[in-house]
Design an enzyme around this catalytic site. Sequence first.
Site, PDB file in Angstrom:
ATOM      1  N   CYS A  34       3.890  17.591 -20.775  1.00  0.00           N
ATOM      2  CA  CYS A  34       5.205  17.317 -20.185  1.00  0.00           C
ATOM      3  C   CYS A  34       5.122  17.187 -18.674  1.00  0.00           C
ATOM      4  O   CYS A  34       4.158  17.615 -18.045  1.00  0.00           O
ATOM      5  CB  CYS A  34       6.145  18.486 -20.476  1.00  0.00           C
ATOM      6  N   ASP A 439       1.944   0.962  20.871  1.00  0.00           N
ATOM      7  CA  ASP A 439       3.257   0.360  20.656  1.00  0.00           C
ATOM      8  C   ASP A 439       4.302   0.875  21.657  1.00  0.00           C
ATOM      9  O   ASP A 439       4.509   2.084  21.789  1.00  0.00           O
ATOM     10  CB  ASP A 439       3.705   0.687  19.231  1.00  0.00           C
TER      11      ASP A 439
HETATM   12 ZN   LIG Z   1       8.551  16.962 -22.068  1.00  0.00          ZN
END
Ligand SMILES: [Zn+2]
Length: 508
Positions: A34, A439
């Site tokens: 997950c 710059d």
């Molecule tokens: Zn999950």
Amino acid sequence: MTLDWQSCSRARLSRDARFDGKFFIGVLSSGVYCRPICPARTANERNVRYYPSAAAAAEAGFRPCLRCRPECSPGTPAWIGTPNTVSRALRLIDESGLEDGGVEALAERLGVGARHLRRLFLRHLGATPTAVAQTRRLHFAKKLIDETSLPMTEVALASGFGSVRRFNAGIRKTYHRTPTQIRRIARHTAIQPENQYLFRLRFRPPYNWPGMLAFLAARATPGIEAVEQGRYRRSISLNGSRGYFEVSLDEENHALVVRVQFGDPRLLFFVIERIRAMFDLNADWAAIVPGLRSDPVLVERVKAHPGLRVPGCWSGFELATRAILGQQITVKGATALSGRIVRTFGEPFSAAHNLTHLFPPPEVLANADLASIGLPKARAETIRAVARAVCDGRISFEGIVEVNAFLGRLIEIPGIGKWTAQYVAMRALREPDAFPSGDLGLLRALGLDSSRELERRAEAWRPWRAYAAMYLWSMASESRVRGSKLVPSEARASVEENASGRGLSIFV
Ligand SMILES: [Zn+2]
């Protein structure tokens, strides 16, 4: 991996989106892996394992979760705790996949041994280069199944499986379902017009979308780019195929919504990777911010406008051309000239929404009479020289392994100095530490007189000096908008980049 167990655990329990993509969680009881933001009930700490990459979790035998969809996580922030070799290898895999020669060829391009490269990958990402490339391919296939209505045969090709049989087998092995079954359970697949695809590309918040749009809007080349109503659009071509894309913000889901119209679905993976790089979606704000906060001027700005990214580009050649054009003039002037180049030398392209052309390729600009459309002679010659160098292979903006060697070759071209090279490194090569210290806009934002002083001050911002530059430029452009008295001096501030590489700014 640089994250320790405690921070992973804290991030997981609080579903902290800032850690999305920085590690993955394998859940022993369910066998799935997950993202930290997974909406499913959080598992007991005893039952989880943490992995530095999706590929590592897959290698350990976990399947991707169908709820939080690991394929949708923002990319791995390759700069965090990984040596250059690994981040460059990841970039090459993004740009062109793991080509025919596999890991051996990749290692050779990086100038290291294949075994050493494998060891580095295992140490920093927990998986071999092959496993990382396979996981990316599989994730992209899953995205295409879920988010598009592309026929499965084309999904197989677009995600680089080579054959439908291998694609079916790969998906089935990983998800325990057929591609068709997966598409059936995808929550929502809106029917798009032919050759149109809609993607949601996640980022780790915060993301300063107004800042990104403002920067792109000021530099949008008429005919090929447009910024309107919170959206960025541009025409694109890749390997002979043409199309366009449009990007807008989906703040609630920490994502950019990308609509792509493109003729060849086999190239979608690379189109999407380019867009991800262009919008700096891999950036890890939590890692960037401490250095910037240490500066007394930057600290306030960063607090008020967190999450400013470094805009990349669609094409390195186009970006380099644009940088050269900006050398002597204001942003507005350079944008107008760029539009003239596109109208005169670009290929006509008819898409909706004011995208009338494609940017001319190097083969066209190599011999173009650029002075005829009002370019100073020296600038015209520099652009032609870059185009010729690209045509004969001396310079390539893709697959760059040795950044300094590339910049060395670029600087050899008359009319290209340190400033232009650093600007190209920042936006085309995505070097987070690139910094055009000469710059004037940067110097002015801090009230400094010399690039040496600026370089000294910028030491504290390493390795994120490009982000500091974005903040300083945004301050400079805002003070110009606020005080109209500053406007007349604008043209004077943009002085020519001379041989010493000192000075000019297309940003003030
Ligand atoms: Zn999950």
